[in-house]
Design an enzyme around this catalytic site. Structure first.
Site, PDB file in Angstrom:
ATOM      1  N   GLU A 401       0.859  -1.180   0.000  1.00  0.00           N
ATOM      2  CA  GLU A 401       0.000   0.000   0.000  1.00  0.00           C
ATOM      3  C   GLU A 401       0.899   1.236   0.000  1.00  0.00           C
ATOM      4  OE1 GLU A 401      -1.826   1.623   4.087  1.00  0.00           O
ATOM      5  OE2 GLU A 401      -2.416  -0.369   3.462  1.00  0.00           O
ATOM      6  N   HIS A 486      -2.679  -6.374  11.429  1.00  0.00           N
ATOM      7  CA  HIS A 486      -3.648  -7.323  10.873  1.00  0.00           C
ATOM      8  C   HIS A 486      -3.556  -8.703  11.531  1.00  0.00           C
ATOM      9  CE1 HIS A 486      -3.389  -4.926   6.803  1.00  0.00           C
ATOM     10  NE2 HIS A 486      -4.002  -4.247   7.740  1.00  0.00           N
ATOM     11  N   ASN A 524      -5.681  -6.251   2.757  1.00  0.00           N
ATOM     12  CA  ASN A 524      -6.184  -5.792   4.045  1.00  0.00           C
ATOM     13  C   ASN A 524      -7.413  -6.627   4.435  1.00  0.00           C
ATOM     14  OD1 ASN A 524      -5.273  -3.738   2.053  1.00  0.00           O
ATOM     15  ND2 ASN A 524      -4.838  -2.619   3.908  1.00  0.00           N
TER      16      ASN A 524
HETATM   17  P1  FAE Z   1     -11.842  -6.058  16.140  1.00  0.00           P
HETATM   18  O1  FAE Z   1     -12.265  -5.070  15.119  1.00  0.00           O
HETATM   19  O2  FAE Z   1     -10.470  -5.985  16.678  1.00  0.00           O
HETATM   20  O3  FAE Z   1     -12.896  -6.004  17.326  1.00  0.00           O
HETATM   21  C1  FAE Z   1     -12.737  -6.711  18.519  1.00  0.00           C
HETATM   22  C2  FAE Z   1     -13.349  -5.910  19.662  1.00  0.00           C
HETATM   23  O4  FAE Z   1     -13.440  -6.740  20.820  1.00  0.00           O
HETATM   24  C3  FAE Z   1     -12.523  -4.698  20.070  1.00  0.00           C
HETATM   25  O5  FAE Z   1     -13.343  -3.559  20.095  1.00  0.00           O
HETATM   26  C4  FAE Z   1     -11.997  -5.063  21.466  1.00  0.00           C
HETATM   27  O6  FAE Z   1     -11.838  -3.948  22.312  1.00  0.00           O
HETATM   28  C5  FAE Z   1     -13.072  -6.000  21.969  1.00  0.00           C
HETATM   29  N1  FAE Z   1     -12.616  -6.960  22.978  1.00  0.00           N
HETATM   30  C6  FAE Z   1     -11.480  -7.675  22.970  1.00  0.00           C
HETATM   31  N2  FAE Z   1     -11.428  -8.511  24.041  1.00  0.00           N
HETATM   32  C7  FAE Z   1     -12.586  -8.282  24.752  1.00  0.00           C
HETATM   33  C8  FAE Z   1     -13.116  -8.826  25.956  1.00  0.00           C
HETATM   34  N3  FAE Z   1     -12.468  -9.785  26.633  1.00  0.00           N
HETATM   35  N4  FAE Z   1     -14.308  -8.357  26.391  1.00  0.00           N
HETATM   36  C9  FAE Z   1     -14.961  -7.399  25.701  1.00  0.00           C
HETATM   37  N5  FAE Z   1     -14.498  -6.850  24.548  1.00  0.00           N
HETATM   38  C10 FAE Z   1     -13.319  -7.298  24.084  1.00  0.00           C
HETATM   39  O7  FAE Z   1     -12.016  -7.560  15.582  1.00  0.00           O
HETATM   40  N6  FAE Z   1      -7.905  -3.592   7.971  1.00  0.00           N
HETATM   41  C11 FAE Z   1      -8.331  -3.332   6.709  1.00  0.00           C
HETATM   42  O8  FAE Z   1      -8.976  -4.184   6.088  1.00  0.00           O
HETATM   43  N7  FAE Z   1      -8.062  -2.121   6.133  1.00  0.00           N
HETATM   44  C12 FAE Z   1      -7.344  -1.157   6.754  1.00  0.00           C
HETATM   45  O9  FAE Z   1      -7.137  -0.066   6.205  1.00  0.00           O
HETATM   46  C13 FAE Z   1      -6.855  -1.429   8.060  1.00  0.00           C
HETATM   47  N8  FAE Z   1      -6.077  -0.529   8.722  1.00  0.00           N
HETATM   48  C14 FAE Z   1      -5.699  -0.779  10.021  1.00  0.00           C
HETATM   49  C15 FAE Z   1      -4.985   0.186  10.721  1.00  0.00           C
HETATM   50  C16 FAE Z   1      -4.664  -0.012  12.053  1.00  0.00           C
HETATM   51  C17 FAE Z   1      -3.879   1.015  12.789  1.00  0.00           C
HETATM   52  C18 FAE Z   1      -5.096  -1.193  12.708  1.00  0.00           C
HETATM   53  C19 FAE Z   1      -4.800  -1.420  14.160  1.00  0.00           C
HETATM   54  C20 FAE Z   1      -5.801  -2.163  12.011  1.00  0.00           C
HETATM   55  C21 FAE Z   1      -6.097  -1.976  10.666  1.00  0.00           C
HETATM   56  N9  FAE Z   1      -6.818  -2.915   9.946  1.00  0.00           N
HETATM   57  C22 FAE Z   1      -7.197  -2.665   8.651  1.00  0.00           C
HETATM   58  C23 FAE Z   1      -7.188  -4.202  10.550  1.00  0.00           C
HETATM   59  C24 FAE Z   1      -8.676  -4.272  10.927  1.00  0.00           C
HETATM   60  O10 FAE Z   1      -9.055  -3.130  11.665  1.00  0.00           O
HETATM   61  C25 FAE Z   1      -8.921  -5.555  11.723  1.00  0.00           C
HETATM   62  O11 FAE Z   1      -8.573  -6.653  10.885  1.00  0.00           O
HETATM   63  C26 FAE Z   1     -10.365  -5.708  12.166  1.00  0.00           C
HETATM   64  O12 FAE Z   1     -10.768  -4.634  12.977  1.00  0.00           O
HETATM   65  C27 FAE Z   1     -10.577  -7.011  12.909  1.00  0.00           C
HETATM   66  O13 FAE Z   1     -11.965  -7.209  13.073  1.00  0.00           O
HETATM   67  P2  FAE Z   1     -12.509  -8.181  14.191  1.00  0.00           P
HETATM   68  O14 FAE Z   1     -13.991  -8.176  14.111  1.00  0.00           O
HETATM   69  O15 FAE Z   1     -11.812  -9.489  14.078  1.00  0.00           O
END
Ligand code: FAE
Length: 545
Positions: A401, A486, A524
């Site tokens: 990217e 990721h 991504n």
């Molecule tokens: P996620 O979105 O991480 O949600 C999990 C939630 O569960 C979070 O809000 C936690 O706080 C919560 N949690 C965890 N443990 C507990 C618990 N014990 N009790 C209650 N709550 C809890 O999971 N991906 C892209 O496709 N494009 C992008 O441009 C991109 N940029 C990114 C930039 C950054 C800086 C970061 C950090 C990630 C990026 N990602 C990107 C990755 C993407 O945000 C990530 O793959 C997804 O958010 C994961 O989705 P999930 O539903 O697996």
């Protein structure tokens, strides 16, 4: 930035005479335009009372959790979402909900007293700074060999990510999710996910003319001169809003360097899409600052869920016990894996199979910068939302990217986050002595990613007569190989679960997030996480409810 990293111009650098130029970029009134607060107005946050019983409890409010909540609610099921992070619906004293990457404050990091910026040096100077310990938005979770960045709050990773919404090439899908029928994904679930997430592509004519993508045009020129395929990458940012930012008509967000600690405008996070629609059903409640610590079978086929309520300094203010008919693990790859590994090892869910905790990968993330010649400026004004990439996956195992470095000054740097076909996979395990879950990723396991990224950048450097930057990740350090944005895997589909995310030893327990994906998506990940969740919840609603 974006899907990339923070690039604050630090006080240390400013003091050494660099002109940050941020003042004019910070934007004005925060609560005009598309505001993250709008999502919360459909229903108040409703902390769950101890002793409650809920039909469906969702752990986490990221992509997997948001899809599950919306579809369950639409099917008539009452849902309670438990989220360890904050609601992110209330402005701070500066009138803004989120802080800027250039001025990280108490809102920036999850329970740290010092920032841990992914790109932690600038012009050779360390840029991290002290902050008050607070339940901030970005968690830099440290394991032995890798720092894993994750979003914390209602909206999960969508709060902090670059919004790059990429569907893998169909020819690569067999390696991404080998047990899933590609026809159903590409005909039904990817289109559904893209539509619900509000994915769009930059107007190519505007791309060619706007100052804020000068850096990306330089990236395109260099890629094409070396013969690499250049691609526009879709994003969930509101492209019309960004045009208005550039025209000075609305408060700035992408053009003010906002991204890593949240966007006050413009980005369609889950707060504006899935979660807003879920809450509009009237069947979904959310408990922010609540962290699930245990799930165990109870009588009558129910599950007992133990939840700690947190203060904004991270202190446990209450411990609640509730019951649920069904529990959806959507705590993210790391959060879900840590919970399941602990619950298996400590006897709460001993029947989970031996695949739990395995198959974790970093999506091959590695970062680097290149130093351009003076005649190739990348621009002082850079949109923090990436919009394009270099696709050398088939030939070299890397998709890079073209990322912004929105410091507010001219850096002559081209910056990249590469997603590579790194084959290494790690395992989570319970460390009984320390009372925590460890991950056995080794720092040296990034070497294949570096080798793959070099298939792009060695060639470009040779063609352009340029060199790698050595001042962005330390002193004389070229590769940002210490981190991932990721995290994927840890409860892999059709291994730790059945082919729809069911933890079959425990009817009513499901995994529905990035933990299901075995370590790499070739691009991504969040569109794939969303589409897979759509596929799985449809089957679960049709057959289990
Ligand atoms: P996620 O979105 O991480 O949600 C999990 C939630 O569960 C979070 O809000 C936690 O706080 C919560 N949690 C965890 N443990 C507990 C618990 N014990 N009790 C209650 N709550 C809890 O999971 N991906 C892209 O496709 N494009 C992008 O441009 C991109 N940029 C990114 C930039 C950054 C800086 C970061 C950090 C990630 C990026 N990602 C990107 C990755 C993407 O945000 C990530 O793959 C997804 O958010 C994961 O989705 P999930 O539903 O697996």
């Amino acid at each position: 930035m974006g899907d990339t990293t923070a690039s604050p111009v630090p006080r240390t650098v400013s003091r050494r005479g660099f002109i940050a130029g941020t003042g004019s970029l910070l934007g004005v009134a925060a609560l005009a335009g598309r505001t993250p607060a709008a999502w919360a107005q459909s229903a108040p946050v409703a902390p769950i009372p101890s002793g409650a019983h809920v039909p469906a409890l969702v752990i986490g409010t990221g992509y997997g959790g948001a899809v599950a909540a919306l579809r369950l609610a639409q099917a008539g099921v009452d849902v309670h979402m438990i989220e360890m992070g904050m609601a992110w619906d209330t402005p701070g004293s500066d009138g803004k909900i989120f802080c800027n990457t250039r001025e990280p404050d108490y809102r920036s990091y999850w329970l740290r007293t010092r920032t841990k910026a992914p790109l932690n040096y600038f012009l050779g100077f360390p840029i991290d700074r002290d902050i008050p310990r607070h339940t901030g938005i970005l968690d830099a979770e440290e394991f032995g060999g890798i720092t894993v960045y994750q979003g914390r709050g209602v909206g999960g990773g969508s709060l902090v990510n670059g919004g790059m919404a990429v569907t893998p090439r169909r020819e690569n899908f067999g390696a991404v999710l080998p047990s899933v029928n590609p026809d159903e994904m590409y005909n039904v679930y990817y289109p559904r996910a893209n539509a619900e997430l509000g994915v769009g592509v930059i107007d190519p004519a505007w791309f060619d003319s706007t100052a804020c993508y000068q850096y990306a045009r330089v990236g395109r020129k260099h890629a094409q001169r070396s013969g690499f395929p250049f691609v526009f990458v879709p994003d969930v940012y509101d492209w019309d809003y960004m045009k208005q930012e550039a025209a000075g008509a609305v408060p700035k967000s992408a053009l003010a360097g906002e991204i890593l600690y949240g966007n006050n405008h413009g980005k369609k996070s889950l707060q504006q899409t899935y979660l807003a629609r879920a809450r509009a059903t009237g069947r979904v409640a959310v408990s922010p600052l609540h962290k699930v610590t245990s799930v165990a079978p109870a009588s009558g086929g129910r599950y007992t869920v133990v939840i700690e309520q947190l203060s904004t300094t991270g202190a446990v203010t209450a411990t609640k016990t509730v019951t649920a008919d069904r529990v959806f693990f959507a705590a993210g790859s790391v959060g879900t894996s840590k919970l399941l590994v602990k619950l298996k090892a400590t006897g709460a869910l001993p029947g989970l199979n031996g695949e739990v905790g395995r198959g974790w990968g970093d999506n091959g993330n590695v970062m680097c910068g290149r130093a351009n010649h003076m005649w190739d400026p990348t621009g002082a004004l850079q949109s923090s939302i990436p919009c394009c990439g270099i696709d050398n996956w088939a030939a070299g195992g890397a998709f890079a990217e073209v990322a912004p470095l929105p410091t507010g000054i001219e850096t002559y740097a081209s910056f990249y986050l590469s997603i590579t076909n790194n084959p290494n996979r790690a395992q989570f395990s319970w460390n009984a002595a320390a009372g925590r879950v460890d991950l056995n990723w080794q720092a040296a396991w990034k070497q294949p990613s570096i080798t793959m990224a070099k298939t792009i950048f060695d060639k470009i450097n040779s063609k352009e007569g340029t060199i790698y930057r050595t001042d962005l990740f330390g002193v004389y350090k070229i590769w940002g190989d210490h981190l991932t944005y990721h995290p994927l895997g840890g409860a892999v589909l059709n291994k730790a679960t059945d082919n729809y995310g069911r933890l079959t030893a425990y009817p009513g327990l499901y995994v529905i997030d990035g933990a299901l994906i075995p370590g790499n998506t070739s691009v991504n990940p969040f569109v794939t996480i969303t589409a897979l969740a759509e596929r799985n919840i449809e089957k679960i609603i049709a057959t289990d409810l």
